[in-house]
Design a protein around this motif. Structure first.
Motif, PDB file in Angstrom:
ATOM      1  N   ILE A  39       1.065  -1.296  -0.101  1.00 53.17           N
ATOM      2  CA  ILE A  39      -0.025   0.117   0.051  1.00 53.17           C
ATOM      3  C   ILE A  39       0.919   1.111   0.079  1.00 53.17           C
ATOM      4  N   PRO A  40       1.054   1.895  -1.010  1.00 54.26           N
ATOM      5  CA  PRO A  40       1.952   3.046  -1.175  1.00 54.26           C
ATOM      6  C   PRO A  40       1.148   4.391  -0.474  1.00 54.26           C
ATOM      7  N   VAL A  41       2.257   4.906   0.210  1.00 48.79           N
ATOM      8  CA  VAL A  41       1.891   6.007   1.128  1.00 48.79           C
ATOM      9  C   VAL A  41       2.842   7.057   1.176  1.00 48.79           C
ATOM     10  N   ASN A  42       2.585   8.436   1.365  1.00 50.42           N
ATOM     11  CA  ASN A  42       3.658   9.380   1.844  1.00 50.42           C
ATOM     12  C   ASN A  42       4.003   9.412   3.282  1.00 50.42           C
ATOM     13  N   GLY A  43       2.973   8.872   4.145  1.00 52.97           N
ATOM     14  CA  GLY A  43       3.163   8.847   5.557  1.00 52.97           C
ATOM     15  C   GLY A  43       1.656   8.401   6.117  1.00 52.97           C
TER      16      GLY A  43
END
Length: 215
Positions: A97-101
């Motif tokens: 699951i890609p996230v920035n934070g």
């Protein structure tokens, strides 16, 4: 636990980072995404590592009667997934699951009336991934198929125990060099703290001085 993530990266940026192609409807982009709204978020499945596709945040097992169940399954305690009826048949269904934070709140009093909001990231990575599980659920009322995911969690490391000072949990946070190991069906125990302890940084978004502070 992890109920709020941050994702502002455009699809093109994700494609470049993962060397993968985005396919499907647009995903939700927001600084603070509320998982309880069951938003569509981008994921990379173990069976399709070259594609990024949207999925519903909120896991639905095959026996779920309707979508309301998804509000209870935003997270999965990875120490218990082999025994939990909801997840035990999907332990090998791994996704990134890609996230920035992600966001977490530190309680400043015993009743939680005063809290500080922190944005947590893997150090020196604008994009990173959270290890998750997925299931393709069939709506019994329409026969429509829906890709659903949950965020895996583990005991908190010292930094996260200081911030998430009630439940003392954190998501399975994967850096660029080890994210695909999660997709290789390595036993989940390998990714649990203290066996696995990523280097994190946390920004206090609500400190009294009005300026960000870093852990």
């Amino acid at each position: 636990m992890c109920y709020y993530i941050s994702l502002l990266s455009e699809a093109q940026e994700l494609e470049e980072f993962f060397d993968a192609t985005y396919q499907g409807e647009p995903y939700h982009k927001e600084f603070r995404i509320n998982g309880f709204a069951n938003p569509k978020i981008p994921v990379i499945l173990d069976r399709e590592p070259n594609h990024i596709i949207p999925a519903q945040w909120g896991f639905l097992p095959s026996w779920a009667k309707d979508r309301e169940f998804a509000k209870k399954t935003l997270n999965a305690r990875m120490e218990e997934v082999h025994d939990k009826p909801t997840f035990k048949n999907s332990v090998s269904n791994r996704c990134l699951i890609p996230v920035n934070g992600f966001h977490e709140w530190k309680h400043l009093d015993s009743k939680g009336k005063q809290k500080d909001n922190y944005l947590i990231k893997i150090k020196n990575q604008n994009i990173f991934t959270i290890g998750g599980l997925y299931n393709i659920w069939t709506d019994p009322s329409t026969d429509q198929e829906l890709l659903t995911v949950t965020i895996g969690t583990t005991d908190a490391n010292p930094l996260m125990a200081e911030i998430h000072n009630t439940k003392k949990r954190m998501p399975i946070l994967l850096s660029k060099h080890n994210q695909y190991t999660w997709l290789d069906d390595v036993p989940v125990e390998y990714f649990l703290y203290p066996e696995y302890d990523p280097e994190l940084e946390a920004e206090n978004l609500t400190n009294t001085e009005g300026a960000a502070t870093l852990f």
